[in-house]
Design a protein around this motif. Structure first.
Motif, short mmCIF file in Angstrom:
data_model
loop_
_atom_site.label_atom_id
_atom_site.label_comp_id
_atom_site.label_asym_id
_atom_site.label_seq_id
_atom_site.Cartn_x
_atom_site.Cartn_y
_atom_site.Cartn_z
N PHE A 122 -6.76 2.81 5.08
CA PHE A 122 -7.11 1.03 5.51
C PHE A 122 -7.35 1.44 6.55
O PHE A 122 -8.06 1.00 7.45
CB PHE A 122 -5.73 0.48 5.02
N MET A 123 -5.95 2.06 7.12
CA MET A 123 -6.52 2.83 8.97
C MET A 123 -7.51 2.74 9.21
O MET A 123 -8.28 2.78 10.31
CB MET A 123 -5.01 3.00 9.18
N LEU A 124 -7.87 3.82 8.42
CA LEU A 124 -9.26 4.91 8.55
C LEU A 124 -10.14 3.97 8.87
O LEU A 124 -11.16 3.87 9.77
CB LEU A 124 -9.20 5.11 8.00
N ARG A 125 -9.95 3.18 8.31
CA ARG A 125 -11.19 2.07 8.03
C ARG A 125 -11.77 0.97 8.65
O ARG A 125 -12.17 0.63 9.39
CB ARG A 125 -11.43 1.70 5.74
N LYS A 126 -9.68 0.39 8.85
CA LYS A 126 -10.65 -0.77 9.98
C LYS A 126 -10.42 -0.06 11.00
O LYS A 126 -11.00 -0.46 12.45
CB LYS A 126 -8.58 -0.65 9.88
N ALA A 127 -10.52 1.40 12.05
CA ALA A 127 -10.87 1.97 12.98
C ALA A 127 -12.46 2.55 12.95
O ALA A 127 -12.93 2.35 14.46
CB ALA A 127 -9.87 3.48 13.07
N TYR A 128 -12.99 2.46 12.15
CA TYR A 128 -14.07 3.37 12.29
C TYR A 128 -15.10 2.03 12.19
O TYR A 128 -15.87 1.60 12.68
CB TYR A 128 -14.40 4.00 10.67
N TRP A 129 -14.29 1.12 11.87
CA TRP A 129 -15.14 -0.25 11.84
C TRP A 129 -14.82 -1.60 12.95
O TRP A 129 -15.70 -1.74 13.66
CB TRP A 129 -14.63 -2.10 10.87
N GLN A 130 -13.87 -0.66 14.28
CA GLN A 130 -13.67 -1.14 14.98
C GLN A 130 -14.34 -0.39 16.32
O GLN A 130 -14.88 -0.67 17.26
CB GLN A 130 -12.40 -1.62 15.57
N MET A 131 -14.77 0.51 15.64
CA MET A 131 -15.36 1.80 17.00
C MET A 131 -16.52 1.44 16.81
O MET A 131 -17.58 2.04 17.11
CB MET A 131 -15.18 2.78 16.38
N LEU A 143 0.85 -1.21 -0.48
CA LEU A 143 -0.20 -0.06 0.04
C LEU A 143 0.55 1.35 -0.21
O LEU A 143 2.13 1.19 0.89
CB LEU A 143 -0.79 -0.22 1.24
N THR A 144 0.44 2.46 -1.17
CA THR A 144 0.75 3.64 -0.80
C THR A 144 0.55 4.12 0.68
O THR A 144 -0.18 3.44 1.61
CB THR A 144 0.76 4.31 -2.03
N SER A 145 1.42 5.51 1.26
CA SER A 145 1.37 6.10 2.19
C SER A 145 -0.31 6.89 2.84
O SER A 145 -1.26 5.66 3.45
CB SER A 145 1.68 7.68 2.30
N PHE A 146 -0.83 6.84 1.01
CA PHE A 146 -2.97 7.19 1.06
C PHE A 146 -3.48 6.20 1.52
O PHE A 146 -4.73 6.37 1.90
CB PHE A 146 -2.61 7.92 -0.06
N GLN A 147 -2.72 4.84 0.86
CA GLN A 147 -3.49 3.59 0.45
C GLN A 147 -3.57 3.21 2.22
O GLN A 147 -4.67 2.59 2.41
CB GLN A 147 -3.56 2.65 -0.50
N ILE A 179 -9.59 10.11 12.55
CA ILE A 179 -9.21 10.62 10.85
C ILE A 179 -7.48 11.08 11.67
O ILE A 179 -6.62 10.77 10.73
CB ILE A 179 -10.38 11.61 11.01
N VAL A 180 -7.23 11.52 12.70
CA VAL A 180 -6.16 12.39 13.38
C VAL A 180 -5.02 10.65 13.50
O VAL A 180 -4.02 11.42 12.68
CB VAL A 180 -5.99 13.34 14.41
N ILE A 181 -5.67 10.41 14.27
CA ILE A 181 -4.92 8.41 14.41
C ILE A 181 -4.34 8.14 13.04
O ILE A 181 -3.19 7.81 12.70
CB ILE A 181 -5.51 7.60 15.36
N SER A 182 -4.84 8.40 12.24
CA SER A 182 -5.12 7.17 10.79
C SER A 182 -4.10 8.40 10.32
O SER A 182 -2.89 7.19 9.18
CB SER A 182 -6.54 6.62 10.22
#
Length: 372
Positions: free
Chosen positions: A84-93, A76-80, A129-132
């Motif tokens: 990915f991390m954003l999707r993962k965070a929101y799914w877990q929350m 994955l590129t940095s943006f990808q 968003i900030v953390i990701s």
């Protein structure tokens, strides 16, 4: 023990990706084959798995990231990675978010006012968003990629500047290996050897891996006989390791002038179970072999197939970008020998900045001879 990633289909037809603790890639493959799994695809090679094993165990990774996630993260590129991390965070929350959004909507429908609690809810919604963003662009992972980018472009002082920032976050062997190459390239070869000596008998670092990294010191010092010798000793230490086998073949093709042995090694490697990336790189090595023999159209075909496979995954991987340029350089040499000079020069110009940055004189001289 190293951890390998593989995808396989079980006896019921379910296809899934798995983490496998194994001594090597062949063991990982055979573990699943013996259980009746079919269509097995290795996503890890021995070098990557051994390097990952140098990191301390991280239970959080296994808890929050599936094996399929780890495969997806590889290229994955940095943006990808941010997405990915954003999707993962929101799914877990998700359940927490549903509750607090529901509470916020309910309060607003009753009062039609925004309170301090609602502002706090907005902060909670924005925190992932900030953390990701921080993880994707400012974490040790990004600093390490920045160092590898400098390494792959021969910006040796920049490599040395990055090392202290990563100390304690990246395994010492990995950092010291990169640091030692930079020190050797800047003219302090004896100091570089002393740095590597700390790991010569390390129980944590496989000897084949140590010797492979040692060969990189000799490579930047342009002592090509010692490069081949290190790779030979590495091969003797781990003859069943496909990564080691093809590295030795690569050294012979570039510096050893033993095409026959190199070809045998490549054939031996192809009889083993190889990771996806190794299957791509072996096309590049086979291209050099055919070029050395004068089988130009066969060489061209191998280089083009390698390029097709590498280009989609290379943007996020500094060392793969290096191989893209090296593959281009040998493709240009091949085309020049065929007589397609205009196309050869166009491709060569894409690779030339890298060749100059790394002072790849053997390749540049070979191209000059091809167009003479």
């Amino acid at each position: 023990m190293p951890i390998y990633l593989l995808t396989a289909t079980d006896e019921k037809g379910k296809r899934d990706t798995h983490r496998v603790d194994a001594e090597n890639s062949q063991d990982a493959y055979q573990q699943y084959e013996s259980q009746g799994f079919t269509d097995i695809v290795l996503h890890s090679d021995d070098a990557a798995a051994a390097a990952s094993a140098l990191f301390p165990p991280n239970p959080d990774v296994e808890e929050h990231f599936t094996a399929a996630d780890m495969v997806e993260l590889q290229f994955l590129t940095s943006f990808q990675f941010f997405l990915f991390m954003l999707r993962k965070a929101y799914w877990q929350m998700r359940w927490f978010l549903i509750i607090i959004i529901g509470v916020s909507v309910y309060r607003w429908m009753r009062t039609h006012e925004v309170s301090e609690i609602d502002y706090l809810i907005f902060v909670c919604l924005g925190l992932p968003i900030v953390i990701s963003f921080w993880v994707a662009y400012f974490s040790p992972r990004q600093k390490y990629d920045k160092m590898l980018h400098a390494f792959s472009w021969g910006r040796w002082q920049e490599v040395l500047d990055q090392v202290p920032r990563l100390r304690g976050k990246i395994p010492d062997f990995e950092l010291t290996g990169r640091e030692a190459v930079a020190v050797a390239a800047l003219g302090n070869f004896d100091q570089a050897l002393e740095m590597m000596d700390h790991f010569v008998d390390s129980p944590e670092v496989p000897r084949w891996m140590y010797l492979g990294r040692l060969s990189e010191l000799y490579e930047v010092a342009k002592d090509y006989d010692q490069v081949v010798e290190c790779l030979r000793l590495s091969y003797e230490d781990a003859p069943e390791n496909p990564t080691v086998v093809i590295d030795y073949a690569y050294g012979l093709l570039k510096y050893g002038n033993d095409n026959s042995l190199a070809n045998k090694l490549l054939e031996d490697a192809e009889q083993q179970h190889m990771g996806e990336l190794i299957e791509l790189l072996i096309l590049y090595f086979k291209g050099i072999f055919e070029l050395n023999l004068g089988n130009l159209r066969v060489a061209e075909s191998h280089f083009l197939k390698c390029q097709t496979g590498l280009l989609p995954i290379a943007p996020s991987q500094p060392l793969l970008q290096l191989f893209v340029d090296l593959n281009r350089a040998y493709l240009a040499i091949t085309l020049a020998k065929i007589g397609e000079r205009e196309q050869a020069e166009e491709i060569y110009q894409l690779a030339l900045p890298r060749l100059k940055a790394l002072d790849s004189e053997l390749i540049m001289n070979r191209y000059a001879e091809a167009i003479a």
